[in-house]
Motif scaffolding. Sequence first.
Motif, PDB file in Angstrom:
ATOM      1  N   HIS A   1       0.776  -1.348   0.043  1.00 34.56           N
ATOM      2  CA  HIS A   1      -0.016  -0.076   0.143  1.00 34.56           C
ATOM      3  C   HIS A   1       0.872   1.143   0.279  1.00 34.56           C
ATOM      4  O   HIS A   1       0.613   2.198   0.642  1.00 34.56           O
ATOM      5  CB  HIS A   1      -1.067   0.149   1.240  1.00 34.56           C
ATOM      6  CG  HIS A   1      -1.727  -1.257   1.342  1.00 34.56           C
ATOM      7  ND1 HIS A   1      -2.772  -1.313   0.273  1.00 34.56           N
ATOM      8  CD2 HIS A   1      -1.876  -2.415   2.297  1.00 34.56           C
ATOM      9  CE1 HIS A   1      -3.472  -2.705   0.774  1.00 34.56           C
ATOM     10  NE2 HIS A   1      -2.755  -3.149   1.806  1.00 34.56           N
ATOM     11  N   LEU A   2       2.019   1.189  -0.743  1.00 37.58           N
ATOM     12  CA  LEU A   2       2.750   2.347  -1.148  1.00 37.58           C
ATOM     13  C   LEU A   2       3.003   2.584  -2.662  1.00 37.58           C
ATOM     14  O   LEU A   2       2.517   1.923  -3.225  1.00 37.58           O
ATOM     15  CB  LEU A   2       4.237   1.799  -0.447  1.00 37.58           C
ATOM     16  CG  LEU A   2       4.491   1.838   0.829  1.00 37.58           C
ATOM     17  CD1 LEU A   2       5.516   1.198   1.361  1.00 37.58           C
ATOM     18  CD2 LEU A   2       4.139   2.946   1.973  1.00 37.58           C
ATOM     19  N   SER A   3       3.298   3.838  -2.642  1.00 41.26           N
ATOM     20  CA  SER A   3       3.742   4.237  -4.222  1.00 41.26           C
ATOM     21  C   SER A   3       4.887   3.716  -4.285  1.00 41.26           C
ATOM     22  O   SER A   3       5.827   3.289  -3.572  1.00 41.26           O
ATOM     23  CB  SER A   3       3.968   5.711  -4.172  1.00 41.26           C
ATOM     24  OG  SER A   3       4.853   6.354  -3.504  1.00 41.26           O
ATOM     25  N   GLN A   4       5.277   3.437  -5.666  1.00 39.01           N
ATOM     26  CA  GLN A   4       6.773   2.930  -5.999  1.00 39.01           C
ATOM     27  C   GLN A   4       7.898   3.907  -5.614  1.00 39.01           C
ATOM     28  O   GLN A   4       8.676   3.386  -5.007  1.00 39.01           O
ATOM     29  CB  GLN A   4       6.921   2.551  -7.625  1.00 39.01           C
ATOM     30  CG  GLN A   4       6.098   1.567  -7.783  1.00 39.01           C
ATOM     31  CD  GLN A   4       6.403   0.942  -9.499  1.00 39.01           C
ATOM     32  OE1 GLN A   4       7.616   0.914  -9.718  1.00 39.01           O
ATOM     33  NE2 GLN A   4       5.510   0.972 -10.252  1.00 39.01           N
ATOM     34  N   PRO A   5       7.785   5.092  -5.626  1.00 42.34           N
ATOM     35  CA  PRO A   5       9.034   5.939  -5.319  1.00 42.34           C
ATOM     36  C   PRO A   5       9.173   5.733  -3.406  1.00 42.34           C
ATOM     37  O   PRO A   5      10.261   5.870  -2.851  1.00 42.34           O
ATOM     38  CB  PRO A   5       8.475   7.594  -5.402  1.00 42.34           C
ATOM     39  CG  PRO A   5       7.616   7.241  -6.846  1.00 42.34           C
ATOM     40  CD  PRO A   5       6.789   5.903  -6.404  1.00 42.34           C
ATOM     41  N   ALA A   6       8.107   5.796  -2.945  1.00 44.73           N
ATOM     42  CA  ALA A   6       8.147   5.513  -1.367  1.00 44.73           C
ATOM     43  C   ALA A   6       8.642   4.399  -1.025  1.00 44.73           C
ATOM     44  O   ALA A   6       9.582   4.272  -0.131  1.00 44.73           O
ATOM     45  CB  ALA A   6       6.883   5.689  -0.763  1.00 44.73           C
TER      46      ALA A   6
END
Length: 297
Positions: free
Chosen positions: A27-32
Motif C-alpha cells: 500500500h505504498l507508491s513505488q517511489p516511497a
Amino acid sequence: MTNLQQLRHFAALVEHGNFARAAEAAHLSQPALSRSIQALEASLDCRLLDRHTRGISLTVHGQVVLEHAQRLLAGSRALENAVSQLDNLEAGELLLGSGPYPAARLVPQALGRMASDWPRVRVKLLIDNWQGLRERLLRDELELFVADIRDLSQDPLLSIQALGVHPGVMFSRPDHPLAERRNLDIEELLEYPLAATRLPESVERELSSVSGREQPVSIQCDNFMVLKALVAQSNVLSMAPWDVIADDVSAGRLVILPLRHNSFNQHSAYGLVSRAGHTLSPAAQAMRLQILADAPP
C-alpha cells in the motif's frame, strides 16, 4: 537506523520480485518503497539488491539480511499475537531477577513498557550475579531472570533461552592516561586497577591467561552503576558488553580502550532463565516477551 517497517518492505519486495507488485502489496507508491529500500541499504552500508530489467535479485548481503528480517518479522508477529492474549492481565506479582549488565539497559527498557501496559502488575526486581539468581530461582524467590548463562547452560534444573550477543569492551574515563593510546595489550591495561562484576569462569580464565595473573580483577562489584561511577572519577578501568555503555560513550562520559587485535575477545551471553518444567505466570510471560523484543537477534 534499521526498523521493522523497512524490513517488511524489503521482504515484500523479495517476495513479489519487482517494485510495482511489492508497492501495491505494501500500500505504498513505488517511489516511497524505493526510498524505504534505499534507506535500509544506507543504514546497513551495503547493497542488498541488484536491479535489472527483469526485476531484482539479491546480493550476498541481501540474502543474509533477508534471513534475519524473516526471523525478526516472525518474532514481531509472535509478540503482537501473544501480547494481544494478555490484555486481561490486570493484577498479579512478578518476581524478576537480573544480572548487573542486563539491569543497566535491557531490563529497564522492558520493565518500563511492562509498567505502561499493565500498571496493576506488581514487579519486584532483584539484581545479583548469575550464581545468586540461580539459588533464588530454585528457592522460588524468583520466577524468571535474565543474566549471563555461560556457567548455567548445562544445568538440568533450568530452562534457558539464549539471547543475542553484544561485543565486550574495555573502557575508561576520557582523560585516562591510556585513552589516547592504540593497540593496547591486556598487560598494559592491568597496570591499572580493573573493576568488574563477578565474571563467568570462561571469561576469568581467559583474562588470567592473557594477563598472567591469577586474580586480574582488583575490585569486584555486582552493581554496574557503581562501577561506571568509579571509572568516571578515577584511573580504574572496567569491562562490559557494548550496549550498556553505548550512551555514555556517545555522550563523552566514557571511552572505549582500543585493544590489539585478538588480545582479548569477549561478548555478552545474556539468557532468559526459569525453572525447568515450570509454566510461567502471565506476568512472567509478558515480561519475557518484552525482553525478547529488545534483545539483539
